[in-house]
Design a protein around this motif. Structure first.
Motif, PDB file in Angstrom:
ATOM      1  N   ASN A   1       0.849  -1.195   0.000  1.00 45.74           N
ATOM      2  CA  ASN A   1       0.000   0.000   0.000  1.00 45.74           C
ATOM      3  C   ASN A   1       0.882   1.242   0.000  1.00 45.74           C
ATOM      4  O   ASN A   1       0.740   2.135   0.849  1.00 45.74           O
ATOM      5  CB  ASN A   1      -0.936  -0.001   1.214  1.00 45.74           C
ATOM      6  CG  ASN A   1      -2.128  -0.911   1.014  1.00 45.74           C
ATOM      7  OD1 ASN A   1      -2.213  -1.597   0.001  1.00 45.74           O
ATOM      8  ND2 ASN A   1      -3.045  -0.924   1.953  1.00 45.74           N
ATOM      9  N   ASP A   2       1.776   1.306  -0.976  1.00 45.49           N
ATOM     10  CA  ASP A   2       2.715   2.427  -1.121  1.00 45.49           C
ATOM     11  C   ASP A   2       2.975   2.626  -2.615  1.00 45.49           C
ATOM     12  O   ASP A   2       4.114   2.653  -3.069  1.00 45.49           O
ATOM     13  CB  ASP A   2       4.017   2.137  -0.372  1.00 45.49           C
ATOM     14  CG  ASP A   2       4.620   0.795  -0.746  1.00 45.49           C
ATOM     15  OD1 ASP A   2       3.996   0.046  -1.537  1.00 45.49           O
ATOM     16  OD2 ASP A   2       5.713   0.471  -0.261  1.00 45.49           O
ATOM     17  N   LEU A   3       1.891   2.779  -3.357  1.00 47.99           N
ATOM     18  CA  LEU A   3       1.964   2.719  -4.822  1.00 47.99           C
ATOM     19  C   LEU A   3       2.369   4.076  -5.395  1.00 47.99           C
ATOM     20  O   LEU A   3       1.601   4.738  -6.099  1.00 47.99           O
ATOM     21  CB  LEU A   3       0.625   2.231  -5.376  1.00 47.99           C
ATOM     22  CG  LEU A   3       0.158   0.885  -4.804  1.00 47.99           C
ATOM     23  CD1 LEU A   3      -1.179   0.473  -5.419  1.00 47.99           C
ATOM     24  CD2 LEU A   3       1.205  -0.207  -5.009  1.00 47.99           C
ATOM     25  N   ARG A   4       3.602   4.468  -5.109  1.00 47.48           N
ATOM     26  CA  ARG A   4       4.118   5.765  -5.543  1.00 47.48           C
ATOM     27  C   ARG A   4       5.636   5.689  -5.645  1.00 47.48           C
ATOM     28  O   ARG A   4       6.273   4.756  -5.123  1.00 47.48           O
ATOM     29  CB  ARG A   4       3.721   6.868  -4.560  1.00 47.48           C
ATOM     30  CG  ARG A   4       4.341   6.704  -3.176  1.00 47.48           C
ATOM     31  CD  ARG A   4       3.922   7.775  -2.196  1.00 47.48           C
ATOM     32  NE  ARG A   4       4.627   7.610  -0.924  1.00 47.48           N
ATOM     33  CZ  ARG A   4       4.240   6.797   0.039  1.00 47.48           C
ATOM     34  NH1 ARG A   4       3.157   6.061  -0.115  1.00 47.48           N
ATOM     35  NH2 ARG A   4       4.952   6.695   1.156  1.00 47.48           N
ATOM     36  N   ILE A   5       6.202   6.733  -6.272  1.00 46.20           N
ATOM     37  CA  ILE A   5       7.652   6.847  -6.429  1.00 46.20           C
ATOM     38  C   ILE A   5       8.227   7.825  -5.400  1.00 46.20           C
ATOM     39  O   ILE A   5       9.259   7.575  -4.793  1.00 46.20           O
ATOM     40  CB  ILE A   5       7.990   7.334  -7.851  1.00 46.20           C
ATOM     41  CG1 ILE A   5       7.370   6.404  -8.886  1.00 46.20           C
ATOM     42  CG2 ILE A   5       9.501   7.412  -8.042  1.00 46.20           C
ATOM     43  CD1 ILE A   5       7.825   4.980  -8.802  1.00 46.20           C
TER      44      ILE A   5
ATOM     45  N   TRP B   1      10.854  -3.317   1.816  1.00 45.54           N
ATOM     46  CA  TRP B   1       9.423  -3.055   1.844  1.00 45.54           C
ATOM     47  C   TRP B   1       9.099  -2.050   2.932  1.00 45.54           C
ATOM     48  O   TRP B   1       9.902  -1.784   3.822  1.00 45.54           O
ATOM     49  CB  TRP B   1       8.619  -4.340   2.006  1.00 45.54           C
ATOM     50  CG  TRP B   1       8.675  -5.044   3.336  1.00 45.54           C
ATOM     51  CD1 TRP B   1       8.188  -4.585   4.527  1.00 45.54           C
ATOM     52  CD2 TRP B   1       9.192  -6.360   3.603  1.00 45.54           C
ATOM     53  NE1 TRP B   1       8.357  -5.525   5.520  1.00 45.54           N
ATOM     54  CE2 TRP B   1       8.962  -6.623   4.977  1.00 45.54           C
ATOM     55  CE3 TRP B   1       9.784  -7.341   2.812  1.00 45.54           C
ATOM     56  CZ2 TRP B   1       9.338  -7.822   5.579  1.00 45.54           C
ATOM     57  CZ3 TRP B   1      10.158  -8.538   3.410  1.00 45.54           C
ATOM     58  CH2 TRP B   1       9.944  -8.770   4.769  1.00 45.54           C
ATOM     59  N   ASN B   2       7.898  -1.486   2.845  1.00 48.11           N
ATOM     60  CA  ASN B   2       7.379  -0.574   3.859  1.00 48.11           C
ATOM     61  C   ASN B   2       6.340  -1.293   4.704  1.00 48.11           C
ATOM     62  O   ASN B   2       5.582  -2.132   4.214  1.00 48.11           O
ATOM     63  CB  ASN B   2       6.761   0.660   3.199  1.00 48.11           C
ATOM     64  CG  ASN B   2       7.796   1.488   2.467  1.00 48.11           C
ATOM     65  OD1 ASN B   2       8.843   1.833   3.003  1.00 48.11           O
ATOM     66  ND2 ASN B   2       7.511   1.809   1.201  1.00 48.11           N
TER      67      ASN B   2
ATOM     68  N   GLU C   1       6.247   4.110   6.701  1.00 45.70           N
ATOM     69  CA  GLU C   1       5.845   5.158   5.750  1.00 45.70           C
ATOM     70  C   GLU C   1       4.346   5.406   5.721  1.00 45.70           C
ATOM     71  O   GLU C   1       3.903   6.447   5.257  1.00 45.70           O
ATOM     72  CB  GLU C   1       6.310   4.826   4.323  1.00 45.70           C
ATOM     73  CG  GLU C   1       5.741   3.565   3.723  1.00 45.70           C
ATOM     74  CD  GLU C   1       4.326   3.725   3.195  1.00 45.70           C
ATOM     75  OE1 GLU C   1       4.001   4.776   2.610  1.00 45.70           O
ATOM     76  OE2 GLU C   1       3.534   2.785   3.389  1.00 45.70           O
ATOM     77  N   SER C   2       3.543   4.495   6.230  1.00 46.28           N
ATOM     78  CA  SER C   2       2.098   4.645   6.073  1.00 46.28           C
ATOM     79  C   SER C   2       1.446   5.391   7.228  1.00 46.28           C
ATOM     80  O   SER C   2       0.258   5.689   7.171  1.00 46.28           O
ATOM     81  CB  SER C   2       1.435   3.271   5.903  1.00 46.28           C
ATOM     82  OG  SER C   2       1.608   2.489   7.062  1.00 46.28           O
TER      83      SER C   2
ATOM     84  N   LEU D   1      -0.193   8.821  -1.977  1.00 45.14           N
ATOM     85  CA  LEU D   1       0.366   9.916  -1.184  1.00 45.14           C
ATOM     86  C   LEU D   1       0.839   9.332   0.129  1.00 45.14           C
ATOM     87  O   LEU D   1       0.243   8.385   0.649  1.00 45.14           O
ATOM     88  CB  LEU D   1      -0.708  10.960  -0.863  1.00 45.14           C
ATOM     89  CG  LEU D   1      -1.129  11.979  -1.898  1.00 45.14           C
ATOM     90  CD1 LEU D   1      -2.286  12.796  -1.336  1.00 45.14           C
ATOM     91  CD2 LEU D   1       0.032  12.896  -2.272  1.00 45.14           C
ATOM     92  N   SER D   2       1.876   9.906   0.699  1.00 40.11           N
ATOM     93  CA  SER D   2       2.272   9.518   2.046  1.00 40.11           C
ATOM     94  C   SER D   2       1.667  10.500   3.039  1.00 40.11           C
ATOM     95  O   SER D   2       1.429  11.667   2.705  1.00 40.11           O
ATOM     96  CB  SER D   2       3.791   9.526   2.195  1.00 40.11           C
ATOM     97  OG  SER D   2       4.276  10.860   2.303  1.00 40.11           O
ATOM     98  N   PRO D   3       1.403  10.058   4.277  1.00 40.38           N
ATOM     99  CA  PRO D   3       0.895  11.006   5.273  1.00 40.38           C
ATOM    100  C   PRO D   3       1.882  12.135   5.541  1.00 40.38           C
ATOM    101  O   PRO D   3       1.478  13.234   5.904  1.00 40.38           O
ATOM    102  CB  PRO D   3       0.652  10.136   6.513  1.00 40.38           C
ATOM    103  CG  PRO D   3       1.387   8.870   6.273  1.00 40.38           C
ATOM    104  CD  PRO D   3       1.472   8.684   4.796  1.00 40.38           C
ATOM    105  N   ARG D   4       3.186  11.877   5.343  1.00 41.07           N
ATOM    106  CA  ARG D   4       4.161  12.962   5.532  1.00 41.07           C
ATOM    107  C   ARG D   4       3.981  14.054   4.486  1.00 41.07           C
ATOM    108  O   ARG D   4       4.107  15.248   4.786  1.00 41.07           O
ATOM    109  CB  ARG D   4       5.588  12.413   5.448  1.00 41.07           C
ATOM    110  CG  ARG D   4       5.954  11.502   6.587  1.00 41.07           C
ATOM    111  CD  ARG D   4       7.420  11.229   6.652  1.00 41.07           C
ATOM    112  NE  ARG D   4       7.989  10.636   5.445  1.00 41.07           N
ATOM    113  CZ  ARG D   4       9.149   9.995   5.408  1.00 41.07           C
ATOM    114  NH1 ARG D   4       9.851   9.867   6.517  1.00 41.07           N
ATOM    115  NH2 ARG D   4       9.594   9.480   4.290  1.00 41.07           N
TER     116      ARG D   4
END
Length: 488
Positions: free
Chosen positions: A11-15, A98-99, A129-130, A250-253
């Motif tokens: 669940n981190d589908l971004r660059i 992995w995250n 990261e989540s 998007l990340s919460p950060r």
């Protein structure tokens, strides 16, 4: 030549701001980008139908983004343990990045997988990261898990602030021969026949690029008014970032820093909502049965009713309460529901109909594009009065009053309950009170074009309070209350 490193996307589908991807890229190793559709490990909490629609498009967007950097996204379906045996054997990879995920099944699976890879001399690297704050590190002064949001949020704000987001890696070194990949279309994540996703395609753009644009627009034009506008269902007052956050587009950060740096009252209110998301994850990681058992065990004795007819009316937006029906139809059409509408419709199911909150939780799980195990279960428990920091059970929303307050011109109801669109605003939230000539002029025939209320609010409220009292005063009570229908 360096052995390849696997970047396991979940669940981190971004660059951008993807710690696992950035760390793997910094090693200089050739990268294998991998996504596994593991439907077995989550059991009944496998990704729901609406979220699978989103997942298809998000994976497509990620694949295109990686391809633009010369990396192929490999898709495999099956238990992660077996997939990694295959991928490591095919590629000779000696490291996996992995995250972290926080669902109970994911924590168990990842621990077992880490042991398996270690036995195979494959190093694992895991990153946060989540969430903004690591759930396991936040404790009360007594060293216990938090059960109240306000002290939890104070602890978050007293912690070091979230790091600044990481930029997308400048370059990625792809493995020369990526492993074979499944075809995304073969996974059949999209609805086949009938195509129920027409409404979702009209209202959503999926993927990292769309998510960043949505965040920028909200931060620039709407967050300043968020505290006031967020409850009005017919207006653009909320961010609609929840599915982008759930799938990690998007990340919460990224959200934190986009909202917090131009300080405003609206921004503070929005960050508090982001804090509630953190609180839900904190609750799940310390209560693995959160989706299935009430935190307040007293509610295991609550006399819920078995009433499939009323449950179907609620699911289909046919309760006779326009605000509830608009909410449930918005959910079905768009895969999303305004937060105020979620509160009212969930309260209606539990307290007006006395139907078990877990049935609503499971319906939302299948129909929400932003279905998240922590948020879904914690919020349903909150409304039911059995969760952490829960709303008191006697807080029973009056759907008509809620509509008049938060949809004063009826725009929300008119959008999703078109059979009432021509009704005078004085009666849009209570058509049963309209004179016959007003109904006739609007083309409304109660019981024909739009249903009568399936319960009377006053009677339902009294019945709910009586059920709650019976639970408190009769510890051994397990039978259900009378199922006599309540009519207007």
């Amino acid at each position: 030549m360096n052995a390849p490193a696997i970047v396991w996307f979940r669940n981190d589908l971004r660059i951008s701001d993807n710690p696992a991807l950035t760390a793997a890229a910094r090693t200089g190793a050739p990268l294998v980008a991998l996504y596994i559709l593991d439907d077995e490990s989550p059991g009944e909490w496998r990704t729901g139908a609406a979220a699978r629609w989103w997942l298809h498009h998000s994976l497509r967007a990620l694949s295109e983004s990686l391809a633009g950097r010369g990396v192929t996204l490999t898709l495999r379906r099956g238990r992660a343990h077996y997939v990694f045996e295959q991928i490591v054997a095919e590629t000779g990879a000696d490291a996996v990045f992995w995250n972290k995920l926080y669902e109970p099944w994911a924590i168990r699976r990842d621990a077992e997988l880490e042991a398996q890879l270690r036995d195979d001399a494959v190093k694992t690297h895991c990153f946060q990261e989540s969430v903004l704050f690591e759930p396991e590190k936040l404790r009360t002064k007594l060293g216990e898990n938090f059960r109240m949001f306000t002290p939890f949020w104070r602890a978050c704000l007293a912690s070091p602030p979230p790091d600044r987001p990481l930029p997308a890696p400048e370059s990625l070194h792809a493995a020369p021969l990526p492993p074979d990949s499944d075809d995304l279309d073969d996974w059949r994540l999209l609805p086949q026949n009938p195509d129920w996703a027409i409404g979702m395609r009209k209202v959503w753009l999926v993927g990292e690029t769309a998510a960043r644009a949505e965040l920028a627009d909200f931060a620039r034009h709407h967050v300043g008014d968020y505290k006031v506008e967020r409850d009005f269902m017919g207006r653009v007052g909320v961010s609609r970032l929840s599915p982008h956050l759930h799938f990690g587009e998007l990340s919460p950060r990224e959200v934190w820093h986009a909202i917090s740096e131009p300080q405003s009252i609206g921004g503070e209110a929005y960050l508090r909502e982001l804090g509630w998301r953190e609180f839900c994850h904190h609750l799940l990681i310390s209560n693995w049965d959160l989706p299935d058992r009430p935190l307040d065990r007293t509610f295991e004795r609550f006399p819920y009713r078995d009433d499939e007819t009323s449950l179907d009316a609620w699911r289909n937006g046919q309760t006779g309460y326009p605000l509830v029906d608009a909410a449930m139809r918005e959910l079905w059409i768009t895969g999303w529901m305004h937060n105020r509408a979620r509160l009212v419709s969930a309260s209606f199911l539990i307290k007006h109909l006395l139907i078990d909150w877990r049935k609503g939780e499971r319906w939302f799980w299948d129909t929400l594009v932003d279905a998240d195990l922590a948020n879904n279960s914690a919020n349903w428990q909150w409304v039911a009065g059995c969760g952490a920091d829960a709303a008191p059970y006697f807080r029973i929303f009056n759907p008509a009053l809620q509509g008049e307050k938060f949809d004063p011109d009826g725009a929300y109801v008119r959008r999703y309950v078109p059979e009432l669109a021509a009704l005078d605003v004085r009666y849009i939230h209570r058509p049963w009170a309209a004179p016959e000539d007003v109904l006739r002029a609007a083309g409304v025939r109660l019981g024909v074009t739009y249903p009568h209320p399936i319960v009377d609010h006053t009677e339902a409220r009294e019945r709910a309070l009586a059920a709650f009292e019976s639970m408190r005063t009769q510890p051994s009570l397990r039978e259900t209350v009378a199922t006599k229908p309540l009519t207007s």
